[in-house]
Design an enzyme around this catalytic site. Structure first.
Site, PDB file in Angstrom:
ATOM      1  CG  ASP A 138      -1.939   1.094   1.231  1.00  0.00           C
ATOM      2  OD1 ASP A 138      -2.114   1.745   0.191  1.00  0.00           O
ATOM      3  OD2 ASP A 138      -2.547   1.303   2.296  1.00  0.00           O
ATOM      4  CD  GLU A 172      -5.635   6.185  -1.120  1.00  0.00           C
ATOM      5  OE1 GLU A 172      -6.659   5.482  -1.175  1.00  0.00           O
ATOM      6  OE2 GLU A 172      -4.760   6.030  -0.234  1.00  0.00           O
ATOM      7  CD  GLU A 173      -2.885   5.340   2.673  1.00  0.00           C
ATOM      8  OE1 GLU A 173      -4.019   5.271   3.197  1.00  0.00           O
ATOM      9  OE2 GLU A 173      -2.271   4.348   2.243  1.00  0.00           O
ATOM     10  CG  ASP A 200      -4.749   1.693  -3.212  1.00  0.00           C
ATOM     11  OD1 ASP A 200      -3.744   1.270  -2.609  1.00  0.00           O
ATOM     12  OD2 ASP A 200      -5.489   2.585  -2.754  1.00  0.00           O
TER      13      ASP A 200
END
Length: 314
Positions: A138, A172-173, A200
């Protein structure tokens, strides 16, 4: 005899090429998920180093800069977590364009940030504050896929009937912030996008379950595209109808763009310091990328892909 020698030579070249591709994927993941990168937290000097690495490869492949400042599209990311006070951090998308002089463009994306040392929140290990979360699956795995697809489509000596826009998303996180910023500030017209393919967490394939391909229902054209695939020649996969789902393709879906999201599923190391490069299945990672290539190539038969809303009726 000459035919046998030629066949043997072709098989050896194919095996050598495959082995090199696997080693290249491994190099990408090990670089991005090394302890020295300190988890690529948004705003960190290490995530900027990751951005530089991606830019270097985009330039090497001959992709045209398609950000707002060269390859870069800068934006501000707001961190709102219990662990830290509200803070604004600089972030950026890295964007490269393969111009085939076509009317429409396929977008290929993956986010390159992770959660740093657990200080920006989202860690699933309550004891890991201040500990590096390498984020190999990830999403160093997805970035490796992004770079491999960029390499392939720039170096296959073909002028495809579509352009390609390769985007490494930042932040994104923190809530899909990079992809949200892009669709609000696109560097190509959104109306020209054929479809968007997102990667992802594609590094931990469960061979019995297969890789999930979410977004199958977002265009009626995806059914014939996937029906043409010889499943015996690829890693196992299964399709999900919906367009939304926890990653950057969602930002495109809500703009009425067909999407596909490749994802190998959750595991015990998700958002923990133990998501390390040695746990990635690199042979299967390559297999997933080969599947994606065929999906993309099969999409060329459709000049336009129609969007279909998959949200349940209220």
């Amino acid at each position: 005899m000459k035919k046998l020698i030629l066949l043997s030579s072709l098989l050896i070249n194919c095996f050598t090429s495959t082995a090199q591709e696997v080693e290249t994927l491994k190099d990408h993941v090990y670089f991005l998920a090394d302890d020295a990168m300190k988890g690529r937290g948004t705003g960190s000097k290490e995530v900027k180093k990751a951005a530089k690495y991606i830019k270097k490869h985009f330039k090497m492949f001959g992709l045209l800069p398609k950000g707002e400042r060269g390859y870069e599209q800068d934006f501000e990311a707001i961190v709102r977590k219990v662990i830290v006070k509200d803070s604004i951090r600089s972030a950026k998308n890295i964007i490269g364009f393969l111009d085939n002089d076509a009317e429409r463009t396929i977008v290929i994306g993956a986010h390159y940030d992770h959660i740093g040392e657990g200080k920006q929140g989202s860690s699933r290990d309550s004891t890991s504050y201040g500990v590096i979360h390498n984020g190999a699956d990830d999403n160093a795995s997805g970035v490796a896929g992004l770079l491999e697809l960029a390499r392939y489509f720039t170096q296959n000596n073909e002028e495809e009937p579509f352009n390609f826009l390769f985007i490494a998303f930042g932040a994104e996180e923190l809530g899909l912030l990079g992809s949200k910023y892009f669709v609000a500030n696109p560097t190509i017209p959104l109306s020209n996008i054929h479809f968007m393919l997102n990667m992802d967490m594609i590094g931990r394939l469960n061979k019995e379950r297969g890789v999930s391909v979410i977004g199958y229902g977002t265009s009626p054209e995806f059914e014939p595209i996937f029906n043409q695939i010889d499943k015996s020649q690829h890693v196992k996969f299964y399709t999900g109808y919906e367009g939304r789902g926890g990653s950057d393709q969602t930002s495109f879906y809500i703009k009425d763009i067909p999407v596909l999201f490749f994802h190998t599923g959750g595991h015990e190391d998700y958002h923990k310091p133990t998501d390390d490069p040695n746990k990635v299945d690199y042979e299967s990672l390559k297999g997933i990328i080969e599947l994606e290539k065929e999906v993309i190539l099969n999409s060329f038969q459709f000049p336009v892909m129609q969007f279909r809303n998959t949200d349940p009726e209220e």
